[in-house]
Write a protein that holds these residues in place. Structure first.
Motif, PDB file in Angstrom:
ATOM      1  N   ASP A 129     -32.120  86.677  -8.869  1.00  0.00           N
ATOM      2  CA  ASP A 129     -32.482  87.992  -8.347  1.00  0.00           C
ATOM      3  C   ASP A 129     -33.044  87.884  -6.933  1.00  0.00           C
ATOM      4  OD1 ASP A 129     -31.642  89.041 -10.689  1.00  0.00           O
ATOM      5  OD2 ASP A 129     -33.628  89.481 -11.487  1.00  0.00           O
ATOM      6  N   ALA A 130     -33.869  86.863  -6.692  1.00  0.00           N
ATOM      7  CA  ALA A 130     -34.419  86.672  -5.352  1.00  0.00           C
ATOM      8  C   ALA A 130     -33.288  86.428  -4.349  1.00  0.00           C
ATOM      9  CB  ALA A 130     -35.401  85.492  -5.345  1.00  0.00           C
ATOM     10  N   PHE A 131     -32.308  85.652  -4.737  1.00  0.00           N
ATOM     11  CA  PHE A 131     -31.145  85.413  -3.884  1.00  0.00           C
ATOM     12  C   PHE A 131     -30.365  86.710  -3.677  1.00  0.00           C
ATOM     13  CE2 PHE A 131     -26.602  84.049  -3.521  1.00  0.00           C
ATOM     14  CZ  PHE A 131     -26.704  83.498  -2.246  1.00  0.00           C
ATOM     15  N   GLY A 132     -30.224  87.499  -4.748  1.00  0.00           N
ATOM     16  CA  GLY A 132     -29.519  88.772  -4.649  1.00  0.00           C
ATOM     17  C   GLY A 132     -30.193  89.727  -3.676  1.00  0.00           C
ATOM     18  N   ASN A 133     -31.535  89.718  -3.638  1.00  0.00           N
ATOM     19  CA  ASN A 133     -32.258  90.580  -2.700  1.00  0.00           C
ATOM     20  C   ASN A 133     -31.952  90.210  -1.255  1.00  0.00           C
ATOM     21  OD1 ASN A 133     -35.093  90.322  -4.893  1.00  0.00           O
ATOM     22  ND2 ASN A 133     -33.509  91.893  -4.893  1.00  0.00           N
ATOM     23  N   LEU A 134     -31.819  88.923  -0.987  1.00  0.00           N
ATOM     24  CA  LEU A 134     -31.448  88.485   0.359  1.00  0.00           C
ATOM     25  C   LEU A 134     -30.039  88.959   0.715  1.00  0.00           C
ATOM     26  CD1 LEU A 134     -32.879  84.834   0.436  1.00  0.00           C
ATOM     27  CD2 LEU A 134     -33.872  86.921   1.419  1.00  0.00           C
ATOM     28  N   LEU A 135     -29.163  88.989  -0.285  1.00  0.00           N
ATOM     29  CA  LEU A 135     -27.814  89.493  -0.053  1.00  0.00           C
ATOM     30  C   LEU A 135     -27.835  90.980   0.301  1.00  0.00           C
ATOM     31  CD1 LEU A 135     -25.732  87.766  -2.894  1.00  0.00           C
ATOM     32  CD2 LEU A 135     -25.739  87.222  -0.452  1.00  0.00           C
ATOM     33  N   VAL A 136     -28.688  91.741  -0.389  1.00  0.00           N
ATOM     34  CA  VAL A 136     -28.802  93.167  -0.077  1.00  0.00           C
ATOM     35  C   VAL A 136     -29.330  93.353   1.340  1.00  0.00           C
ATOM     36  CG1 VAL A 136     -29.923  95.346  -0.687  1.00  0.00           C
ATOM     37  CG2 VAL A 136     -29.138  93.812  -2.491  1.00  0.00           C
ATOM     38  N   LEU A 137     -30.270  92.510   1.736  1.00  0.00           N
ATOM     39  CA  LEU A 137     -30.799  92.569   3.098  1.00  0.00           C
ATOM     40  C   LEU A 137     -29.701  92.269   4.109  1.00  0.00           C
ATOM     41  CD1 LEU A 137     -33.417  93.060   4.633  1.00  0.00           C
ATOM     42  CD2 LEU A 137     -33.901  90.610   4.489  1.00  0.00           C
ATOM     43  N   ALA A 138     -28.867  91.285   3.784  1.00  0.00           N
ATOM     44  CA  ALA A 138     -27.733  90.961   4.663  1.00  0.00           C
ATOM     45  C   ALA A 138     -26.746  92.127   4.719  1.00  0.00           C
ATOM     46  CB  ALA A 138     -27.037  89.699   4.159  1.00  0.00           C
ATOM     47  N   ALA A 139     -26.553  92.802   3.577  1.00  0.00           N
ATOM     48  CA  ALA A 139     -25.662  93.960   3.550  1.00  0.00           C
ATOM     49  C   ALA A 139     -26.200  95.073   4.439  1.00  0.00           C
ATOM     50  CB  ALA A 139     -25.502  94.465   2.115  1.00  0.00           C
ATOM     51  N   ALA A 140     -27.518  95.284   4.408  1.00  0.00           N
ATOM     52  CA  ALA A 140     -28.132  96.308   5.246  1.00  0.00           C
ATOM     53  C   ALA A 140     -27.902  95.998   6.722  1.00  0.00           C
ATOM     54  CB  ALA A 140     -29.628  96.399   4.952  1.00  0.00           C
ATOM     55  N   ALA A 141     -28.057  94.734   7.088  1.00  0.00           N
ATOM     56  CA  ALA A 141     -27.808  94.333   8.477  1.00  0.00           C
ATOM     57  C   ALA A 141     -26.344  94.541   8.841  1.00  0.00           C
ATOM     58  CB  ALA A 141     -28.213  92.874   8.681  1.00  0.00           C
ATOM     59  N   GLY A 142     -25.447  94.233   7.899  1.00  0.00           N
ATOM     60  CA  GLY A 142     -24.023  94.407   8.143  1.00  0.00           C
ATOM     61  C   GLY A 142     -23.636  95.872   8.302  1.00  0.00           C
TER      62      GLY A 142
END
Length: 219
Positions: A152-165
């Motif tokens: 889940d912690a890794f998934g949150n970083l992915l969501v953050l990357a998606a927001a930047a994208g």
């Protein structure tokens, strides 16, 4: 970390008051973050946030199940882990199906809301990981708690990357791409949990008959 803890007498099964207290804290934390992310995902129009909110909800429910079966027979704990694996598989299928459906159309998510909520969710899951670090090794039931919090912690970083994208491109594609990756991550955790649980379930059943009361001490 070992994936098959079956057959080891020193395998941790969760029978520790300190672990129970930590699990209660994490259940409440996950329940609260589900509500926050669910509302924010709807407002921002982000599938990645919605997927993460469902994951928080499922975690709260399955951690409650983990707490309920602590101290029960080994076969019961293994079956609880299998139920968690199946639930993760269903979430993965929903996220993937929704992502494919949104390929045909949909608006652009609101990047700033995505990013802010992703940071809060990461902080919550990082706290969960740190609280669970001492008990990261254990039977399928306990290990599934650790795996979910770590992923889940890794998934949150992915969501953050998606927001930047989304912010950088002005399109919905980064949000959908991350949702698909999170779906794959859910499937991986489901597979690892099911594999360990099935091995423990086999170990809890003596050949030539059904397991008895001693199954609870098989680990």
């Amino acid at each position: 970390m070992p994936h098959d803890a079956c057959g080891h007498s020193d395998t941790f099964t969760g029978d520790d008051p300190a672990f129970r207290r930590v699990l209660w804290i994490i259940i409440l934390l996950n329940g609260g973050m589900f509500l926050v992310e669910f509302v924010a995902g709807a407002i921002a129009g982000s599938l990645a946030l919605q997927a993460d909110s469902l994951d928080f909800a499922m975690d709260a429910a399955t951690y409650g199940l983990s707490l309920a079966v602590i101290g029960m027979a080994a076969a019961t704990r293994a079956r609880a882990a299998l139920l968690k694996a199946a639930s993760l598989g269903l979430i993965a299928a929903w996220v993937l199906g929704t992502a494919l459906w949104r390929v045909a159309g949909g608006g652009v998510p609101e990047a700033f809301t995505m990013g802010g909520i992703a940071i809060a969710a990461f902080a919550a899951n990082l706290l969960s990981v740190l609280l669970l670090w001492k008990w990261r090794e254990g039977d399928a039931n306990i290990r599934s708690v650790w795996l979910c919090s770590r992923n889940d912690a890794f998934g949150n970083l992915l969501v953050l990357a998606a927001a930047a994208g989304v912010f950088g491109t002005g399109t919905r594609w980064p949000d959908l791409a991350v949702a698909v990756v999170m779906s794959a991550l859910f499937l991986q955790t489901s597979f690892l949990t099911a594999r360990t649980a099935l091995a423990e379930l086999r170990g809890a059943r003596p050949s030539g008959g059904t397991h008895g009361d001693h199954a609870g001490h098989a680990h």
